[in-house]
Write an enzyme that holds these catalytic residues in place. Sequence first.
Site, PDB file in Angstrom:
ATOM      1  N   GLU A 497       0.852  -1.188   0.000  1.00  7.90           N
ATOM      2  CA  GLU A 497       0.000   0.000   0.000  1.00  7.90           C
ATOM      3  C   GLU A 497       0.891   1.242   0.000  1.00  7.90           C
ATOM      4  O   GLU A 497       1.753   1.377   0.862  1.00  7.90           O
ATOM      5  CB  GLU A 497      -0.907  -0.025   1.231  1.00  7.90           C
ATOM      6  CG  GLU A 497      -1.878  -1.194   1.201  1.00  7.90           C
ATOM      7  CD  GLU A 497      -2.280  -1.692   2.598  1.00  7.90           C
ATOM      8  OE1 GLU A 497      -2.175  -0.938   3.569  1.00  7.90           O
ATOM      9  OE2 GLU A 497      -2.706  -2.860   2.687  1.00  7.90           O
ATOM     10  N   ASP A 553       1.040  -3.331  12.969  1.00  9.39           N
ATOM     11  CA  ASP A 553      -0.271  -3.730  13.507  1.00  9.39           C
ATOM     12  C   ASP A 553      -1.111  -4.462  12.459  1.00  9.39           C
ATOM     13  O   ASP A 553      -1.929  -5.310  12.804  1.00  9.39           O
ATOM     14  CB  ASP A 553      -1.037  -2.501  13.980  1.00  9.39           C
ATOM     15  CG  ASP A 553      -0.329  -1.850  15.142  1.00  9.39           C
ATOM     16  OD1 ASP A 553      -0.805  -1.968  16.272  1.00  9.39           O
ATOM     17  OD2 ASP A 553       0.731  -1.238  14.903  1.00  9.39           O
ATOM     18  N   HIS A 595      -2.233   1.248  16.626  1.00 11.76           N
ATOM     19  CA  HIS A 595      -0.998   1.805  16.072  1.00 11.76           C
ATOM     20  C   HIS A 595       0.128   1.640  17.087  1.00 11.76           C
ATOM     21  O   HIS A 595       0.968   2.521  17.229  1.00 11.76           O
ATOM     22  CB  HIS A 595      -1.170   3.294  15.729  1.00 11.76           C
ATOM     23  CG  HIS A 595      -2.174   3.533  14.645  1.00 11.76           C
ATOM     24  ND1 HIS A 595      -3.524   3.591  14.869  1.00 11.76           N
ATOM     25  CD2 HIS A 595      -2.014   3.716  13.322  1.00 11.76           C
ATOM     26  CE1 HIS A 595      -4.158   3.799  13.731  1.00 11.76           C
ATOM     27  NE2 HIS A 595      -3.268   3.891  12.772  1.00 11.76           N
TER      28      HIS A 595
END
Length: 806
Positions: A497, A553, A595
């Site tokens: 991503e 995460d 996070h």
Amino acid sequence: MTSMKINPNTKTEITFDDFKEEVLNDYRLAVTSRECSLLGRREVLTGKAKFGIFGDGKEVPQIAWAKAFENGDFRSGYYRDQTFMMAIGELTIEQFFAGLYANTDLKEEPMSAGRQMGGHFSTHSLDENGHWKNLTQQKNSSADISPTAGQMPRLLGLAQASKIYRNVKGIDTTNFSVKGNEIAWGTIGNASTSEGLFFETINAAGVLQVPMVISIWDDEYGISVHAKHQTTKENISEILKGFQRDKNDKGYEIFRVNGWNYPELIDTYQRAAQISRKEHVPVMIHVQELTQPQGHSTSGSHERYKNQERLAWEAEYDCNSQLRKWIISNNIATDEELTTLEREIKKAVRVAKKAAWKAFISPVLQECNEAVLLLDKLASSSSNGVFITKLRNDLTAIEEPIRRDILVTTRKALRYVVSEDSSAKITLQHWINNYLDTIQPKYSSHLYSESDLNAVNQSEVLPTYDSDSQDVDGRVVLRDNFDAIFSNYPEALIFGEDAGYIGDVNQGLEGLQEKYGELRVSDTGIREATIIGQGIGMAMRGLRPFAEIQYLDYVMYALQIMSDDLATLQYRTKGRQKAPLIIRTRGHRLEGIWHSGSQMGGILNLIRGIHVLVPRNMTKAAGFYNTLLESDEPALVVECLNGYRLKEKLPTNIGEFKTPIGVVETVREGEDITLVSYGSTLRLVEQAAKELQVMGIDSEIIDVQSLLPFDLNHDIVKSIAKTNRVMIIDEDVEGGASAYILNEIVNTQNAFQYLDSQPKTLASKPHRPAYSTDGDYFSKPSVEDIFEAVYSVMHELSPSDFPSLR
Ligand SMILES: Cc1ncc(C[n+]2csc(CCOP(=O)(O)OP(=O)(O)O)c2C)c(N)n1
Ligand SMILES: [Mg+2]
């Protein structure tokens, strides 16, 4: 060995005799495979095998598929595909039964050397030294896994490899591809299409436009659960219609065909192959109206959940019976001819099954005989001879012993002679030790690569600097190193991503897409499991992928496939397949419930088989990447998210320096206590050590760097031998990575003998970290927490020198 390879030629003009021969060969295979299923079930019910799951009811479509499957192609499927494996010449009847019995000899049981249940198929991509074979000259199957739809993510990568080989210049394709003409063929059961991994993969393959053909074997059930509970409209191809390509938009070619219709199946598979191979378009073949004549597996019977009407329909539309009818009604052979053929096949399967049993049991019987002889000797020289003889007789009474029986008996026998001395006892002790040394690897070898390319074999190359070396942001070291990697390794590529156009969220890939193209430095959808799948599949076909997971995460989304597929690959093929995938992510010391970047304990325990590396800065990280590219193993590298903008000196040997794997580094020397940590927390430990020094406490700090493998030189215990005290500081929860490290230090490195104080761990609060700086301060170990924890160890030792702080 009985090979049943079918004729893959689909000539356009053939004589009737040729045609007849081909059809009868196909029928022969269908019946042979069915007979294996029937006898296989019996072997389980009579106790010779533990569990069976078979391909009955799916024979004919698999034969049609095999005709379209070419050298260099890959399969990624599931446990129903025995007929296909037989049809491509990669599974004999003996091997089928060897799998059922769990024969640990790879020559007898090439799928997994008995490590996997029968019905989990694979071919050998690697030779006995762990080096690539020429995959373009053989038919390939990636090794199956049991979790439903777990074959899907890897299928995507297997298909994408063809696209890379076709379109990226400069790669040595010799062993892997002929112009990217290879198809990756998937199979999945109808019910398993309910899994998220299926939908994620289908979407991704449509986006990527890769040569993937997925067959859905639809028998309307998933064990006992009917399609009405599984699939909207009870029809997977119906609901996926929107994926169909058209004049304006790219997408899938979708076929529907009945699983009992031999000529239509052959035609469908030929058409599918042509489209996919040539145009690199994904294809879906929904094979409907399949049956499951013996029920799901040997664990139950389908009469419990199928009504009479369904059972009658299944009997009529059994694909083998339909093929038989078709042969007779088209005057290809007579009923009598087929009956004779069927009789021959029954006999041949029985004979092969017996041979497989003999091959399985013979070595064990021999081992058992050796043990019995030693037990006899032991009995005759022991005052407890009667008891030993009883044990021995119990062992010989077992008609078909297994290795456990041998070890249970011999190990128990030693207890009767614990206070006796005899040469028979010594011989038996040695025999048991040797036996364990020989047999244990059959069950435990190859969790990691055992080839000369394994990661721990790679030696360190230090970064070099000259007087001109500048201080740069850490991310620049990474970026320049990735640049060197892509230029040195044409087969390397990275995707994730935001990894493409903007060069990752922290600019570690800045400008590299422009330089190396969209195929090598690419953006992906938000779909972590299939990002990993792309990596696994491409690595299995000789490419060197970096799969980027944006933050640690979100590795959670991919953890299942890392654990079930990537981590087990070498192990489950006994070293005959590999996927040296590098997973790049960033984490540590973040703030916020999702996070936090610190769930290391969970990860460590779930991905044994993958190296886990936790560099404290970007030079170390780059060095790990350089090491991994020289090795043949997968790894997860966790970069420090708060390190990209910290200054590091830019080495002069970018792309060449290598951080060793499994080696710790002492970053501060001291006398009083050894502090063990890694990643971003290490910087806090360094700060605490400075402050402790002011109070007269001299700490030694060790950066673990490599959690898996862990401190192979046992340097930590050497430090503890000097300081006699140890504390492990970690931002994961108590019992997580700190417990793992403590276990290594106490159990593997045997530090107990050197410790003068209780070994301590300092970890985070048990909840996930709250947001913001105070959230971090009150959730994870702070400099003050570290200071006080170390101080209290010293206070305990000498309250007068170190009076209580509070
Ligand atoms: C993730 C996961 N959940 C459950 C199972 C147990 N299980 C094994 S096969 C199966 C049914 C699969 O049905 P389908 O996909 O239609 O394949 P079929 O056996 O009918 O060919 C289930 C639930 C599993 N192996 N993996
Ligand atoms: Mg099913």
